[in-house]
Design a protein around this motif. Structure first.
Motif, mmCIF file in Angstrom:
data_model
loop_
_atom_site.group_PDB
_atom_site.id
_atom_site.type_symbol
_atom_site.label_atom_id
_atom_site.label_comp_id
_atom_site.label_asym_id
_atom_site.label_seq_id
_atom_site.Cartn_x
_atom_site.Cartn_y
_atom_site.Cartn_z
ATOM 1 N N MET A 1 0.834 -1.186 0.000
ATOM 2 C CA MET A 1 0.000 0.000 0.000
ATOM 3 C C MET A 1 0.876 1.246 0.000
ATOM 4 S SD MET A 1 -3.308 -0.012 2.488
ATOM 5 C CE MET A 1 -4.353 -1.395 2.089
ATOM 6 N N SER A 2 0.467 2.272 -0.680
ATOM 7 C CA SER A 2 1.265 3.485 -0.725
ATOM 8 C C SER A 2 0.619 4.550 0.143
ATOM 9 C CB SER A 2 1.380 3.974 -2.179
ATOM 10 O OG SER A 2 0.093 4.245 -2.700
ATOM 11 N N GLY A 3 1.308 5.695 0.294
ATOM 12 C CA GLY A 3 0.745 6.805 1.020
ATOM 13 C C GLY A 3 0.602 6.528 2.495
ATOM 14 N N ALA A 4 -0.430 7.136 3.089
ATOM 15 C CA ALA A 4 -0.588 7.103 4.542
ATOM 16 C C ALA A 4 -0.824 5.709 5.092
ATOM 17 C CB ALA A 4 -1.737 8.028 4.935
ATOM 18 N N ASP A 5 -1.343 4.794 4.282
ATOM 19 C CA ASP A 5 -1.657 3.452 4.774
ATOM 20 C C ASP A 5 -0.606 2.412 4.401
ATOM 21 O OD1 ASP A 5 -4.030 4.182 6.008
ATOM 22 O OD2 ASP A 5 -5.220 3.878 4.208
ATOM 23 N N TRP A 6 0.582 2.832 4.052
ATOM 24 C CA TRP A 6 1.613 1.897 3.591
ATOM 25 C C TRP A 6 1.901 0.798 4.608
ATOM 26 C CZ3 TRP A 6 6.035 1.133 6.400
ATOM 27 C CH2 TRP A 6 6.302 2.059 7.406
ATOM 28 N N TRP A 7 1.771 1.113 5.877
ATOM 29 C CA TRP A 7 2.148 0.210 6.958
ATOM 30 C C TRP A 7 1.188 -0.964 7.132
ATOM 31 C CZ3 TRP A 7 -1.870 0.397 10.431
ATOM 32 C CH2 TRP A 7 -2.704 1.521 10.333
ATOM 33 N N ARG A 8 0.004 -0.889 6.546
ATOM 34 C CA ARG A 8 -1.013 -1.913 6.809
ATOM 35 C C ARG A 8 -0.625 -3.278 6.243
ATOM 36 N NH1 ARG A 8 -5.523 0.205 9.165
ATOM 37 N NH2 ARG A 8 -6.503 -1.829 8.941
ATOM 38 N N ASP A 9 0.131 -3.328 5.169
ATOM 39 C CA ASP A 9 0.556 -4.628 4.630
ATOM 40 C C ASP A 9 2.025 -4.591 4.193
ATOM 41 O OD1 ASP A 9 0.412 -3.130 2.333
ATOM 42 O OD2 ASP A 9 -1.275 -4.230 1.476
ATOM 43 N N ALA A 10 2.805 -3.781 4.873
ATOM 44 C CA ALA A 10 4.204 -3.589 4.503
ATOM 45 C C ALA A 10 5.070 -4.798 4.856
ATOM 46 C CB ALA A 10 4.758 -2.346 5.202
ATOM 47 N N VAL A 11 6.188 -4.920 4.142
ATOM 48 C CA VAL A 11 7.265 -5.835 4.508
ATOM 49 C C VAL A 11 8.348 -4.991 5.169
ATOM 50 C CG1 VAL A 11 9.031 -7.416 3.686
ATOM 51 C CG2 VAL A 11 6.772 -7.392 2.605
ATOM 52 N N VAL B 1 1.309 13.437 18.210
ATOM 53 C CA VAL B 1 2.537 13.914 17.571
ATOM 54 C C VAL B 1 2.696 13.286 16.186
ATOM 55 C CG1 VAL B 1 5.060 13.949 17.708
ATOM 56 C CG2 VAL B 1 3.694 14.327 19.778
ATOM 57 N N ALA B 2 2.520 11.968 16.108
ATOM 58 C CA ALA B 2 2.682 11.257 14.831
ATOM 59 C C ALA B 2 1.698 11.751 13.782
ATOM 60 C CB ALA B 2 2.517 9.759 15.053
ATOM 61 N N GLU C 1 2.463 13.454 6.147
ATOM 62 C CA GLU C 1 2.281 12.003 6.050
ATOM 63 C C GLU C 1 2.409 11.464 7.472
ATOM 64 O OE1 GLU C 1 4.598 8.040 4.571
ATOM 65 O OE2 GLU C 1 4.332 9.598 3.051
ATOM 66 N N PRO C 2 1.296 11.066 8.070
ATOM 67 C CA PRO C 2 1.349 10.645 9.467
ATOM 68 C C PRO C 2 2.405 9.575 9.698
ATOM 69 C CG PRO C 2 -0.919 10.842 8.746
ATOM 70 C CD PRO C 2 -0.061 10.999 7.533
ATOM 71 N N ARG C 3 3.128 9.721 10.807
ATOM 72 C CA ARG C 3 4.132 8.741 11.174
ATOM 73 C C ARG C 3 3.464 7.566 11.890
ATOM 74 N NH1 ARG C 3 6.245 12.257 7.776
ATOM 75 N NH2 ARG C 3 8.296 13.066 8.367
ATOM 76 N N VAL C 4 4.165 6.457 11.978
ATOM 77 C CA VAL C 4 3.582 5.206 12.451
ATOM 78 C C VAL C 4 4.173 4.817 13.807
ATOM 79 C CG1 VAL C 4 3.263 2.758 11.917
ATOM 80 C CG2 VAL C 4 3.214 4.437 10.085
ATOM 81 N N LEU C 5 3.320 4.340 14.707
ATOM 82 C CA LEU C 5 3.737 3.827 16.004
ATOM 83 C C LEU C 5 3.557 2.314 16.018
ATOM 84 C CD1 LEU C 5 2.000 6.376 18.426
ATOM 85 C CD2 LEU C 5 4.175 6.615 17.215
ATOM 86 N N ILE C 6 4.630 1.599 16.346
ATOM 87 C CA ILE C 6 4.634 0.132 16.351
ATOM 88 C C ILE C 6 5.078 -0.333 17.736
ATOM 89 C CG2 ILE C 6 5.618 -1.946 15.303
ATOM 90 C CD1 ILE C 6 6.311 -0.003 12.862
#
Length: 532
Positions: free
Chosen positions: A1-11, A246-247, A252-257
Motif C-alpha cells: 500500500m502506498s501513502g498514509a496506509d503503507w504500513w497496513r501490509d508492509a514488509v 505527535v505522529a 504524512e502521518p508517522r507510524v507507532l509500532i
C-alpha cells in the motif's frame, strides 16, 4: 500500500546495526555498511527498515541502554550518516523506522548522572525511581520484583561519604535505570525525541517494552489478580495517545509500532485503538510450536483481536531476541520461551530449515504486515557454540550462565563465500568481527545463494514479490495437519505440518512452493502458494 496506509501490509526488514554490514573495516557493523547494501535490500523487495537502537550508548544491552537520543553511537557513524541513510533509502522507496525505549535510559544518560550527583531528595532524582531500602538499615531492596534479565530489579547507590545510599529501580540490567512517567520532564523529552527523528524523515518508531513504563507508585509485590505493578497498567495508554497526536501532526502521518508482550489478546488490542498505536508485534504466533492446531489457533485469535479495532495484524518469525527459526523449528519442542532457553538443546537443522521455508510462505500469505529479521532470508541458524568469553548479552551474565543469551542470533551476516569476515567487512581489511562467525558461514552467504534458484534467499525474493496484499482471508478445511486458506478469489496457501504427503486442493498453477510438488502432493513440512 502506498501513502498514509503503507504500513497496513508492509514488509519491514529488521536491521541489527552491529551485525548487518561493516563499512569502515573495524569488525563492527555501521551505517556506512547499511548504505552500501541498500541495493540488496531494494532487490529483496522490502518496504521499510527497522533499526534497533543506533544512538549513543555504552552498549550494556545492545544499544537499548540509550545515553543520547540525538546522537548516533560513534561505532555506527554520526547524525549526518543517519540522515543520508534515511534519504538514500527513501529514494529507493524504502522507509525508515527507529527504536524508542520509553521504560529506561542508560546509567550514563545525563539525567541519571545528575541524579546520582545531586543525592537523595533532589529534583534530579524525581525523574527516576529512587527509594530507601527495607530492613533495619535499608539493606534490603524496596521490592522483590524479578528482572526480565533474571535477578533483582533494584541496585543500591553509594553516598559521597562512602556509606550505602538509596536504591534505584531497573526492570532490566542495572545499567538501565527506569524512568518515572509521573514526571512532566519525561513526557516532554520523549515527545521532543519523536519530533527530532520525524523531522529527519523517519516514517515511524518501534516502541520497546511498550507495556512497562508505568509503575504502581505504591510498589506492591507482584499479584496478577490485583493488577500487575509494572506491566500493562491502564495509565500507560495516555502516553501513546499523546505520541499518536505527535505522529498524526505530520503531512504524512508517522507510524507507532509497539513491542507488546501480552498473553491476553483483548488487553493487547487496547494498544491498537484508533488513537493509540498503529500496529503491535504479534509474539504469540512466533512462540507457538510447529503444529497445525496451535498455529491456526494463534492466527484466529490474532485476527479476532485486531478486527474490532481495525488494525492490521503483524507476522513475525524472529527478531534479535529469539532463537532463529531454522534452529528452533528443528527441535523436539519447537515453541519459544525465554525461560526454556538453555545450552545443549538438540536440533535437526535440516528439518528446521525445511520448516523455516514453509513458515516463510505461511507468514507471507497472511493478511497484515510482515517482519523479516536480518539473516532469516538466508536461513541462518542460531550460532550455539560461541566461546563463552565472547558473549556480551546481559541475559547470559545475570542468569549466572544458565541462559545462553541472545548473541547466537546476532552473529554478523555473511555476504560472500569467502574473504574478510565473509564479506561483512570491506575487501582488503581483516578485522575480527565483534562476534566470531562459524567456519562454514560462507555457505549461507548472499553471494552463494543468489546463484541458486532453490536457495532460501531466492524463495524470499519470490514470496515478497508475489505475496497477496489487501485481499480477503478465509479458511479452507483440509487435513487436520494442514493449514489452508484463500486470499481473495484466486490465491490459496497450503501448509503441510504433518508427517505424510497430502494432495493439493484443485488449482490451476503452483505459484511458489517451499519444496518440490510431486504428482499433485505436498511433502511434509512444506508450503505452496496456488492459483485457482
Amino acid at each position: 500500500m502506498s501513502g498514509a496506509d503503507w504500513w497496513r501490509d508492509a514488509v519491514i526488514y529488521q536491521i541489527y546495526p552491529r551485525s548487518f554490514a561493516d563499512g569502515d573495516g573495524d569488525g563492527v557493523g555501521d551505517l556506512a555498511g547499511v548504505r552500501s547494501r541498500l541495493p540488496y535490500l531494494a532487490s529483496l523487495g522490502v518496504d521499510a527498515l527497522w533499526f534497533t537502537p543506533w544512538y549513543a550508548s555504552p552498549l550494556a544491552d545492545g544499544g537499548y541502554d540509550v545515553a543520547d537520543y540525538r546522537a548516533i553511537d560513534p561505532a555506527f557513524g554520526d547524525l549526518a550518516a543517519a540522515e543520508e541513510l534515511i534519504t538514500e533509502a527513501a529514494a529507493l522507496g524504502i522507509r525508515t523506522i527507529v527504536d524508542v525505549v520509553p521504560n529506561h535510559v542508560s546509567d550514563q544518560h545525563a539525567w541519571f548522572q545528575a541524579a546520582l550527583a545531586a543525592g537523595p531528595g533532589s529534583p534530579e532524582r524525581e525523574r527516576f525511581w529512587f527509594r530507601a531500602g527495607r530492613g533495619e538499615h535499608g539493606e534490603l531492596p524496596p521490592t522483590d520484583w524479578v528482572s526480565s534479565f533474571s535477578g533483582g530489579t533494584w541496585t543500591r547507590t553509594v553516598n559521597p561519604d562512602g556509606t550505602p545510599g538509596e536504591w534505584y529501580l531497573h526492570l532490566f540490567a542495572p545499567q538501565q535505570p527506569d524512568l518515572n512517567w509521573t514526571h512532566p520532564d519525561v513526557w516532554r523529552e520523549h515527545e521532543a525525541v519523536l519530533r527530532f527523528w520525524f523531522d529527519r524523515g523517519v516514517a515511524g518508531i518501534r516502541i520497546d517494552s511498550a507495556t512497562m513504563p508505568v509503575k504502581d507508585p505504591g510498589f506492591p509485590e507482584v499479584d496478577e489478580a490485583a493488577g500487575h505493578p509494572f506491566v500493562d497498567r491502564d495509565e500507560v495508554h495516555e502516553i501513546y495517545r499523546r505520541w499518536r497526536a505527535v505522529a498524526d501532526s505530520y503531512a504524512e502521518p508517522r507510524v507507532l509500532i509497539g513491542e507488546v508482550w501480552l498473553a491476553d489478546q483483548q488487553r493487547f488490542a487496547r494498544y491498537l485503538r484508533p488513537d493509540e498505536m498503529h500496529t503491535a508485534f504479534n509474539f504469540d504466533f512466533m512462540t507457538r510450536p510447529w503444529n497445525a492446531a496451535e498455529l491456526r489457533a494463534s492466527i484466529e485469535s490474532t485476527l479476532d483481536a485486531h478486527r474490532p479495532v481495525g488494525a492490521p495484524a503483524t507476522w513475525v518469525l524472529a527478531n534479535h531476541d529469539v532463537t532463529r527459526p531454522a534452529t528452533r523449528y528443528g527441535r523436539q519442542d519447537s515453541s519459544f520461551g525465554f525461560e526454556a532457553r538453555r545450552f545443549g538443546i538438540a536440533t535437526d537443522l535440516s528439518r528446521g530449515t525445511r520448516r523455516a521455508r514453509a513458515a516463510a510462505l505461511l507468514t507471507g500469505a497472511l493478511p497484515g504486515s510482515l517482519y523479516v529479521y536480518q539473516g532469516d532470508e538466508l536461513g541462518l541458524p542460531e550460532v550455539e557454540d560461541l566461546p563463552l568469553d565472547v558473549l556480551q548479552d546481559p541475559m547470559f551474565f545475570r542468569s549466572d550462565g544458565v541462559d545462553p543469551g541472545r548473541d547466537g542470533c546476532r552473529v554478523p551476516l555473511p555476504w560472500t563465500a569467502g574473504g574478510s569476515a565473509f564479506g561483512f567487512s570491506p575487501q582488503g581489511t581483516d578485522p575480527a568481527p565483534w562476534l566470531p562467525q562459524p567456519a562454514g558461514w560462507g555457505s549461507y552467504s548472499v553471494q552463494r545463494q543468489e546463484a541458486d534458484p532453490g536457495s532460501m534467499l531466492s524463495l524470499y525474493r519470490a514470496l515478497l514479490s508475489l505475496r497477496p496484499r489487501g485481499a480477503e482471508f478465509s479458511w479452507l478445511d483440509l487435513d487436520a495437519d494442514v493449514l489452508a486458506f484463500r486470499r481473495g478469489a484466486g490465491f490459496l496457501c497450503v501448509v503441510n505440518l504433518g508427517s505424510s504427503p497430502v494432495p493439493l486442493p484443485p488449482h490451476t498453477d503452483v505459484l511458489l512452493a517451499s519444496s518440490e510438488v510431486r504428482d499433485g502432493h505436498l511433502s511434509p513440512d512444506a508450503a505452496a502458494w496456488l492459483r485457482g
